[in-house]
Scaffold this motif. Structure first.
Motif, PDB file in Angstrom:
ATOM      1  N   THR A 196       0.805  -1.225   0.000  1.00 12.78           N
ATOM      2  CA  THR A 196       0.000   0.000   0.000  1.00 12.78           C
ATOM      3  C   THR A 196       0.836   1.273   0.000  1.00 12.78           C
ATOM      4  OG1 THR A 196      -0.182  -0.110   2.426  1.00 12.78           O
ATOM      5  CG2 THR A 196      -1.978  -1.085   1.120  1.00 12.78           C
ATOM      6  N   THR A 197       2.093   1.194   0.482  1.00  6.57           N
ATOM      7  CA  THR A 197       2.915   2.408   0.569  1.00  6.57           C
ATOM      8  C   THR A 197       4.258   2.300  -0.146  1.00  6.57           C
ATOM      9  OG1 THR A 197       4.100   1.806   2.609  1.00  6.57           O
ATOM     10  CG2 THR A 197       1.913   2.798   2.856  1.00  6.57           C
ATOM     11  N   GLY A 198       4.671   1.072  -0.495  1.00  7.66           N
ATOM     12  CA  GLY A 198       5.988   0.885  -1.084  1.00  7.66           C
ATOM     13  C   GLY A 198       7.087   0.739  -0.059  1.00  7.66           C
ATOM     14  N   SER A 243      11.768  -0.769   0.190  1.00  7.32           N
ATOM     15  CA  SER A 243      11.564   0.585   0.725  1.00  7.32           C
ATOM     16  C   SER A 243      11.913   1.617  -0.338  1.00  7.32           C
ATOM     17  CB  SER A 243      12.462   0.829   1.950  1.00  7.32           C
ATOM     18  OG  SER A 243      12.336  -0.182   2.916  1.00  7.32           O
ATOM     19  N   HIS A 244      11.270   2.764  -0.250  1.00 10.35           N
ATOM     20  CA  HIS A 244      11.683   3.907  -1.050  1.00 10.35           C
ATOM     21  C   HIS A 244      12.965   4.475  -0.456  1.00 10.35           C
ATOM     22  CE1 HIS A 244       7.961   3.898  -3.274  1.00 10.35           C
ATOM     23  NE2 HIS A 244       7.228   4.108  -2.186  1.00 10.35           N
ATOM     24  N   LEU A 261      19.584   8.339  -0.137  1.00 10.24           N
ATOM     25  CA  LEU A 261      20.103   7.485   0.917  1.00 10.24           C
ATOM     26  C   LEU A 261      19.218   6.270   1.162  1.00 10.24           C
ATOM     27  CD1 LEU A 261      21.011  10.315   3.477  1.00 10.24           C
ATOM     28  CD2 LEU A 261      22.530   9.232   1.811  1.00 10.24           C
ATOM     29  N   LEU A 262      19.883   5.148   1.495  1.00 12.28           N
ATOM     30  CA  LEU A 262      19.186   3.912   1.837  1.00 12.28           C
ATOM     31  C   LEU A 262      19.959   3.197   2.950  1.00 12.28           C
ATOM     32  CD1 LEU A 262      17.760   1.906  -1.234  1.00 12.28           C
ATOM     33  CD2 LEU A 262      16.634   2.329   0.954  1.00 12.28           C
ATOM     34  N   ASP A 263      19.568   1.992   3.229  1.00 13.02           N
ATOM     35  CA  ASP A 263      20.109   1.140   4.294  1.00 13.02           C
ATOM     36  C   ASP A 263      21.636   1.214   4.413  1.00 13.02           C
ATOM     37  OD1 ASP A 263      20.704  -0.873   6.073  1.00 13.02           O
ATOM     38  OD2 ASP A 263      19.703  -2.453   4.946  1.00 13.02           O
TER      39      ASP A 263
END
Length: 287
Positions: free
Chosen positions: A81-83, A151-152, A161-163
């Motif tokens: 529902t949100t990505g 995740s976005h 930026l990400l993990d």
């Protein structure tokens, strides 16, 4: 807190719900008054680390047990529902602002400096973000804990930026270079663990992040980078520069674990391992 070896640091590995082990370790530290000059966390390690700096013992295990099965927290529903597998509105607004309020005042007044590790998608390198407060810098915490493919990414100050675990899973070396020469490292895998190659992950990285070739390279090097970090940690231990607390036995737990019994067991293992380590830990801290 600083000693003759320089500033004392705490390095926290991530691992999604595997890091509930870390929550147990940190609660024992709070109970015994064990604090540090600086804390650096990666992904879930950063999530638990900020509650440590705000001195909120029991906060992380509390909301994990209460909301682990809530579809707003971490679920397929949230992703579809949100990505985002981890619900952004619920986890980074409802939880810290209303349901399990984060103590911003204590965090901001703490002498302990707090850093969050994120992966820069354009450079394929780690970013170590100093957070003197989390009222406006909460997005860095979210970016660090945003699971790739599920995740976005976050765009903050022009950076994507990400993990943080993709580029620096256990940033002991980086923290030492920042002046924290004498570090306690909390890992979320038992002794003997080594990272493996995951061809599917590399394939997904090429598919999902084709606009970011340096980030794809970081995925390709993940096994090599992680295992080199383990070697570095072992050498730092031998030189008396690092003290490691890790699970005393293999942890069988899902990254999105819903079984409350398993979550409690892993948390209690963290507590038990920390208590057992206390005598040698105090020697290390006082050396």
């Amino acid at each position: 807190m600083s000693g003759q070896f320089g500033k004392r640091g705490l390095v926290l590995e991530g691992g999604a719900h595997r890091a509930i082990y870390t929550a147990g370790v940190l609660d024992v530290f709070l109970e015994r008054g064990i604090m540090f000059d600086g804390v650096i966390g990666v992904s879930a390690g950063a999530i638990h680390g900020c509650s440590f700096v705000s001195e909120q013992r029991g906060r992380n295990i509390g909301y994990t047990l209460k909301y682990a099965k809530d579809k707003r927290y971490m679920s397929l529903y949230s992703w579809l529902t949100t990505g985002n597998l981890v619900g952004e509105e619920f986890c980074y607004h409802d939880l810290p602002e209303k349901l399990f309020p984060f103590d911003h005042k204590t965090f901001e007044q703490s002498p302990t400096k707090f850093y969050v590790t994120c992966s820069n998608m354009e450079t394929g390198k780690a970013e170590y973000i100093y957070c003197d407060e989390l009222r406006t810098k909460m997005p860095y915490l979210r970016a660090s804990a945003s699971i790739p493919f599920l995740s976005h990414h976050s765009e903050i100050d022009g950076k994507k930026l990400l993990d943080g675990g993709v580029t620096d899973s256990i940033p002991l070396e980086a923290f030492q270079q920042m002046g924290y020469k004498h570090c306690v490292v909390v890992q979320t895998h038992a002794a003997g663990y080594a990272e493996k190659n995951y061809p599917l992950v590399n394939w997904l990285a090429k598919l999902c992040y084709k606009r970011y070739p340096e980030f794809i390279e970081a995925f390709k090097k993940l096994k090599e980078s992680y295992n080199k970090e383990l070697e570095y940690i072992e050498k730092a231990q031998q030189k008396g520069e690092a003290f490691v607390i890790r699970p005393s036995r293999h942890i069988k737990i899902s990254h999105t674990e819903k079984n409350l019994k398993i979550l409690r067991v892993v948390y209690q293992m963290g507590r038990a391992d920390a208590v057992k380590a206390l005598p040698k830990l105090r020697e290390f801290m006082q050396s």
